[in-house]
Write an enzyme that holds these catalytic residues in place. Structure first.
Site, PDB file in Angstrom:
ATOM      1  N   HIS A 161     -10.858  47.955  48.714  1.00 49.74           N
ATOM      2  CA  HIS A 161     -10.266  46.701  48.199  1.00 49.74           C
ATOM      3  C   HIS A 161     -10.633  45.512  49.097  1.00 49.74           C
ATOM      4  CE1 HIS A 161      -7.270  44.060  46.428  1.00 49.74           C
ATOM      5  NE2 HIS A 161      -6.937  44.968  45.563  1.00 49.74           N
ATOM      6  N   GLU A 266     -14.519  44.552  44.849  1.00 54.22           N
ATOM      7  CA  GLU A 266     -13.990  45.863  45.216  1.00 54.22           C
ATOM      8  C   GLU A 266     -14.785  46.978  44.537  1.00 54.22           C
ATOM      9  OE1 GLU A 266     -10.001  45.645  43.761  1.00 54.22           O
ATOM     10  OE2 GLU A 266      -9.737  43.586  44.457  1.00 54.22           O
TER      11      GLU A 266
END
Ligand code: TA6
Length: 292
Positions: A161, A266
């Protein structure tokens, strides 16, 4: 090459002066500096004491991405799973001297035995994760290996992330997405196909680009390439910017105007479950190149 470990954070520096800092909490990379420039965005209000997942850097998402589905083995896990809020072990480093510049690889491990009782109860599979962070001049590579140590196969998502630091979202574009189908979570999961070779972010954006043809997503600032994000064995890429309202709604998102200076690119395998049977392992990762 210098690596220091103060039992909560591992910091590495290579001769070029590039540095990386990894919290044992979540194996969360909270800083990567190359050529004197910080490449990641971390909220001023990010918790770094293990009290909640870090708002910034590179949280590791496993074994589920987003809010877990109903009637699934992951159903009672928290959003984005437990990897980012578990304490990982530092397994050690290996260095390699090369003509161009030295590099250092640090390994981190998370095993079912190391999970909280709550997480183990919520997701009772025997697994082992090894997360390798490799710093070389101008580049940061991370590879996650998932091993099934038990008797039963299990399904999982994995996603890195990454909160990239940028100068200004209004002069930033993203290339490498053209023609890719995506799920738009801001438009209640409507499926679309990307028609922009250079995508501009002009509002809250939360899209899962699926099975991209190109393995490199490039972030361009003011017309010049800033980052290459190269996927290895990951199928999908999520593009997220919370914009004003969502930034306002996150207690650990500061400054509230911070959405102007960050962009989440991500890489992950999130649109489909990945499955490992007994004794099998699977690995995927990314290489981020800082182009300034
Ligand atoms: O990666 C995008 C996303 O799934 C968004 O929907 C938003 O929820 C973001 O992750 C942050 O999630 P978090 O649980 O860290 O607040």
């Amino acid at each position: 090459v210098n690596v220091s470990d103060d039992n909560s954070k591992v910091t590495a520096t290579i001769p070029s002066g590039d540095t990386v800092e990894v919290l044992l909490y979540g194996a969360t990379i909270i800083s990567w500096k190359s050529n004197g420039t910080e490449n990641f965005w971390v909220s001023d209000a990010a918790k770094l004491d293990g009290s909640k997942p870090v708002r910034g850097g590179v949280p590791v998402v496993f074994p589920v991405f987003g809010p877990p589905p109903k009637n699934h083995a992951t159903s009672s896990l928290p959003q984005h799973g437990f990897a980012r809020n578990s304490r990982w072990e530092y397994l050690g480093k290996s260095t390699s001297e090369s003509a161009s510049d030295d590099s250092v690889k640090m390994d981190f491990g998370l095993y079912s035995a190391g999970l909280s009782e709550e997480a183990k109860k919520a997701w009772p599979y025997d697994f082992g994760l090894v997360y390798s962070v490799t710093l070389t001049k101008g580049e940061l590579s991370t590879i996650l290996t998932v091993r099934n140590e038990g008797k039963e196969g299990f399904d999982f998502n994995v996603l890195l992330h990454t909160y990239l630091r940028i100068k200004d979202i209004s002069t930033t574009t993203i290339s490498g997405l053209l023609g890719t189908s995506y799920v738009d979570k801001v438009l209640d999961a409507r499926e679309s196909t990307e028609s922009n070779s250079d995508l501009r972010i002009t509002g809250e954006t939360d899209r899962v680009y699926k099975s991209l043809a190109q393995d490199t997503t490039t972030v361009v600032e003011n017309g010049s390439p800033r980052f290459d994000v190269v996927r290895k064995n990951f199928r999908d890429t999520v593009i997220w910017n919370p914009w004003t309202e969502k930034a306002k709604g996150m207690g650990d998102f500061e400054p509230k105007t911070g959405w102007r200076e960050m962009l989440c690119v991500e890489v992950g395998s999130v649109a489909e479950w990945v499955r490992v049977e007994e004794g099998e392992s699977w690995e995927a990762g990314q290489t981020i190149k800082s182009l300034v």
